[in-house]
Design an enzyme around this catalytic site. Structure first.
Site, short mmCIF file in Angstrom:
data_model
loop_
_atom_site.label_atom_id
_atom_site.label_comp_id
_atom_site.label_asym_id
_atom_site.label_seq_id
_atom_site.Cartn_x
_atom_site.Cartn_y
_atom_site.Cartn_z
CE LYS A 76 -3.85 2.04 2.64
NZ LYS A 76 -4.71 1.90 3.84
CB SER A 151 -8.00 3.74 2.71
OG SER A 151 -7.24 3.14 3.73
CB SER A 175 -8.49 0.88 5.59
OG SER A 175 -9.19 2.06 5.36
N1 GLN Z 1 -13.30 4.32 6.21
C1 GLN Z 1 -12.72 4.78 7.42
C2 GLN Z 1 -12.29 6.21 7.27
O1 GLN Z 1 -12.57 6.78 6.28
C3 GLN Z 1 -11.55 3.92 7.80
C4 GLN Z 1 -10.36 4.17 6.98
C5 GLN Z 1 -9.19 3.33 7.40
O2 GLN Z 1 -9.35 2.29 8.04
N2 GLN Z 1 -8.01 3.81 7.09
O3 GLN Z 1 -11.68 6.79 8.11
#
Ligand code: GLN
Length: 485
Positions: A76, A151, A175
């Site tokens: 990532k 994400s 994410s």
């Molecule tokens: N969807 C959540 C957010 O927007 C979690 C994102 C994540 O786990 N990095 O913060």
């Protein structure tokens, strides 16, 4: 062969019937064909990957052995990689090249995995769909009109479409697990503190945790044992021995007590997802597990508490991007203040700015007690709910996400997007390990099952996930994407 798990590929490499250079070439060819459509990678490291593969083959010839030696991997784009761009999905870091490797990256290099490139992600890991990426969204290989989740959507899409054998992700509120669910792959978030955060660009430091995205729980066990462990460079990494996760995958589940949170099967859950999870529970019962209902009474407060705590921490973490030290700097600033303002306005996207503003507000004098302090109290109640549940059960199982992948562009309201993580966020607030494994399909799109464990019971979570994959074929299903050419 690119569709194989790392475990299977490792056998081929050890037997000498395949070299890492051949394997790496095969993935690079696949990337060359499919990435324009999928947008799963932001950066592709063709030359250095082939060099690493050559070295891996040489190390093998000299007698070095590791299950990941020579296995092609994608990181990532939140992990700092020495000499390779690390963008974090943002214009702010579009041209940033870190002078060092994140601990996670270093650990994979040590065992001889081959870095194919850096995968697409929501900007600064803020999002559930990949749509906040400055580089445009990655697409879901099961249907390229759909989001891959976020994400870590680029990593999940790359695994599903065989653009790499194994991948890394990070999970602050879901994410790793939600994109794994949307793309029909296996994604594991270990306990907070299990994996070093050093060199991983910070979003919300008390919640962020790195973990693997891959093709099976068996692979996840190998990857977790490489990633986990104390790191003196991260004071929140935990000094607990790393277990041999692969060694306990085949433990019998006879007598396992599974808790089903009543709150995870209420309004908002798609009936197809519900049906698949209930079917999966029957599989566990056939293996000798017992299922009981549990109560996570404060689960509905997890999203609101998270959207105070995570932005608060993000507002502090992102204050370092000021146009002075590194990252984007605006053109021709008239003075220092103008440079700060314009660099940040031009360098950050809308969702990141929203979070910085919410977080700064929540931390400001006069509001700190009303918002931040209160959210921290809710966090404790959520943790207490889990502690109580785990007095009765060994693991908790439910859906990873209320629905399957949605259309790109469909969710315009930020709160609708935030509710995507209604089943995963509480796990981050409590610091627990959680995995998503494929458990069915609805209208051709994958459904994920979420298995949550007690603190540092990574081994049990992986064991429970692996046993399911021994009995079912969901994780072996492949999207037709690109297979026609
Ligand atoms: N969807 C959540 C957010 O927007 C979690 C994102 C994540 O786990 N990095 O913060």
């Amino acid at each position: 062969m690119i569709e194989k798990t790392a475990t299977e590929l490792s056998r081929l490499l050890s037997s000498g019937s395949l070299s890492s250079v051949e394997l790496t070439r095969a993935y690079l060819d696949r990337i060359a064909k499919a990435n324009d459509n999928l947008n799963a990678y932001i950066t592709i490291c063709e030359e250095s990957a082939l060099e690493q593969a050559k070295k891996a083959d040489e190390r093998r010839a000299k007698g070095f052995r590791h299950p990941l030696l020579g296995i092609p991997l994608a990181h990532k784009d939140i992990f700092c990689t020495d000499g390779i761009n690390t963008t974090c999905g943002s214009r702010m870091l579009e041209n940033f090249i870190a002078p060092y490797n994140a601990t996670v990256v270093e650990k994979f290099e040590d065992v001889g995995a081959v870095t194919l490139g850096k995968t697409n992600m929501d900007e600064f890991a803020m999002g559930s769909s990949n749509e906040t990426s400055y580089f445009g969204p990655a697409k879901n290989p099961w249907n390229i009109k759909k989001v891959p989740g976020g994400s870590s959507g680029g990593s999940a899409a790359a695994i599903a479409a065989d653009l790499c054998a194994i991948a890394t992700g990070t999970d602050t509120g879901g994410s790793i697990r939600q994109p794994a669910a949307f793309c029909g792959v296996t994604g594991f978030k270990p306990s907070y503190g299990r994996v070093s955060r050093w060199g991983m660009i910070a979003f919300a430091s008390s919640l962020d945790q790195a973990g693997p995205i891959c093709k099976s729980a068996e692979d996840a066990a190998i990857l977790t044992s490489v990633m986990a462990g104390l790191d003196n460079k991260d004071s929140t990494s935990v000094d607990k021995p790393v277990e041999a996760y692969s060694a306990t995958l085949n433990k019998s589940l006879k007598g396992l007590k599974i808790g089903i949170p009543a709150q995870h099967f209420r309004d908002g859950l798609s009936s197809e997802v519900e049906r698949s999870i209930k079917e999966a529970l029957k599989v566990y019962e056939q293996m000798g597990a017992r299922v009981t209902e549990i109560n996570l009474a404060h689960n509905h407060l997890s999203v609101p508490a998270y959207y105070v705590i995570a932005p608060a921490e993000a507002s502090a973490n992102l204050s370092r991007y000021d146009g002075v030290r590194y990252g984007y700097r605006c053109e021709n600033p008239v003075d220092l203040e103008d440079m700060y303002k314009r660099s940040r306005s031009e360098g950050f996207g809308a969702e990141v700015k929203r979070r910085i503003m919410v977080g700064t507000y929540a931390l400001s004098a006069g509001y700190y007690d009303d918002y931040y302090q209160k959210a921290q109290k809710i966090r404790r109640l959520i943790k207490n709910d889990f502690d109580r549940a785990f007095e009765e059960v060994d693991v908790i199982i439910g859906p990873t996400s209320p629905n399957t992948a949605f259309d790109i562009g469909a969710k315009k309201d930020p709160v609708a997007m935030y509710l995507e993580d209604i089943y995963t966020i509480a796990v981050n607030l409590a610091g627990l390990p959680g995995i998503s494994v494929p458990a069915g399909f609805s209208e051709g799109l994958p459904i994920g099952m979420h298995i949550i464990g007690k603190h540092f019971e990574e081994a049990k979570v992986l064991n429970v996930a692996h046993q399911f994959q021994q009995e079912t074929e969901w994780h072996k299903q492949k999207p037709k994407f690109g297979l026609e050419d």
